[in-house]
Scaffold this active site. Structure first.
Site, short mmCIF file in Angstrom:
data_model
loop_
_atom_site.label_atom_id
_atom_site.label_comp_id
_atom_site.label_asym_id
_atom_site.label_seq_id
_atom_site.Cartn_x
_atom_site.Cartn_y
_atom_site.Cartn_z
N GLY A 120 0.78 -1.23 0.00
CA GLY A 120 0.00 0.00 0.00
C GLY A 120 0.81 1.28 0.00
CB ILE A 121 0.34 4.42 1.93
CG1 ILE A 121 -1.08 4.70 1.46
CG2 ILE A 121 1.10 5.73 2.14
CD1 ILE A 121 -1.95 5.38 2.51
NE ARG B 89 1.50 -6.83 12.37
CZ ARG B 89 0.22 -6.84 12.72
NH1 ARG B 89 -0.14 -7.35 13.89
NH2 ARG B 89 -0.69 -6.35 11.91
CG ASP C 146 3.74 -6.53 16.87
OD1 ASP C 146 3.21 -5.41 16.72
OD2 ASP C 146 3.17 -7.47 17.43
CB VAL C 147 4.89 -0.81 15.19
CG1 VAL C 147 5.88 -0.78 14.03
CG2 VAL C 147 3.45 -0.98 14.72
N GLY D 87 -0.53 0.79 10.34
CA GLY D 87 -1.83 1.04 10.95
C GLY D 87 -2.81 -0.05 10.58
CE1 TYR E 83 -7.75 3.60 10.72
CE2 TYR E 83 -9.36 5.22 10.00
CZ TYR E 83 -8.15 4.57 9.82
OH TYR E 83 -7.36 4.89 8.76
CE LYS F 240 -4.95 5.99 11.01
NZ LYS F 240 -3.54 5.85 10.60
NE ARG G 181 -25.85 -1.72 1.24
CZ ARG G 181 -26.72 -1.09 0.47
NH1 ARG G 181 -26.71 -1.28 -0.84
NH2 ARG G 181 -27.60 -0.26 1.00
#
Length: 255
Positions: free
Chosen positions: A19-20, A40, A60-61, A89, A152, A156, A203
């Site tokens: 990802g980012i 990890r 592992d942070v 995160g 969450y 943040k 859904r």
């Protein structure tokens, strides 16, 4: 601008395997930075590190001892840390009345307490650097409430408070502290969010993806490459006067 404006500088990225984090690794490496990628899951971490000449360090942070060992290993191999990108995160969804204390603690530990611990582990190096940079990957959830994800959003919001406090505290030094606040991004984490929406609502996955995508005003998921480009910009020596900024990248949702 120089072709390699970050040449010789050591960039440490948490959650650097996908990802980012992976996109940021590519951008910073292309600008000349030496990479240390923490996470990890070693397989994706090593793949990104090998692609960009960096190192992969298992960590592992949420474990303070692992952070200390990982940062020491990164220093041994790449030297003092000049640029820290706190990206690791997690996200979960639950109605507040069904939220568990374990779920709350897990989100806060990964998204906020780990950011504190990683920042402390690097702060000595960052303050000694000619152009120290600390960039947090936050979220638009740092700026507004999020139904079914109060833990969450709280984590943040706390991350943004940490960023702003450190930016103010170190404003007269060579360190800048900023955050990027993406909307829904085209990453594995968003894929997991889509699966949770499907489970909660019944859904289809396609309908759930449409719901998530349309939460961005643009009607599309944010490209990780655009976020990585902003992270690079914040890390450049020329960006020394950008400090305490929460840069929103959400396709216009917050406009």
């Amino acid at each position: 601008m120089a072709e390699s404006p970050l040449a010789g500088r050591h960039a440490l990225i948490t959650g650097g395997g996908t990802g980012i984090g992976a996109a940021a690794a590519e951008r910073l490496s292309a600008a000349g930075a030496k990479l240390s990628l923490l996470g990890r899951r070693m397989e994706p971490l090593q793949a990104v590190a090998q692609s960009h000449g960096g190192i992969a360090v298992g960590c592992d942070v949420t474990d303070a001892d692992q952070i200390a060992k990982a940062f020491d290993e990164a220093r041994t191999l790449n030297g003092p840390i000049d640029l820290l990108v706190v990206n690791a995160g997690i996200a979960e969804s639950a109605p507040f009345h069904k939220m568990t204390r374990d779920g709350w603690d897990r989100i806060i530990a990964t998204n906020l307490t780990a950011a504190f611990a990683c920042s402390q582990a690097a702060i000595g190096d960052l303050l000694k650097s000619d152009n120290g940079r600390l960039v947090y990957v936050a979220s638009v959830a740092s700026l507004r409430g999020v139904p079914y994800a109060s833990h969450y959003a709280a984590s943040k919001h706390g991350l943004l408070g940490l960023m702003r406090s450190l930016a103010a505290e170190y404003a007269k030094t060579n360190l800048t502290v900023n955050a990027v606040c993406p909307g829904y991004v085209d990453t594995p984490m968003t894929d997991q969010s889509i699966a949770r929406v499907s489970d909660l609502t019944g859904r289809s996955e396609q309908d759930s993806r449409s719901i998530i995508t349309n939460m961005n005003a643009s009607g599309r998921l944010v490209d990780p490459e655009g976020i990585a480009t902003m992270i690079l910009t914040l890390c450049l020596p020329q960006s020394r006067d950008i400090n305490g900024a929460a840069v929103t990248i959400d396709g216009g949702t917050s406009a």
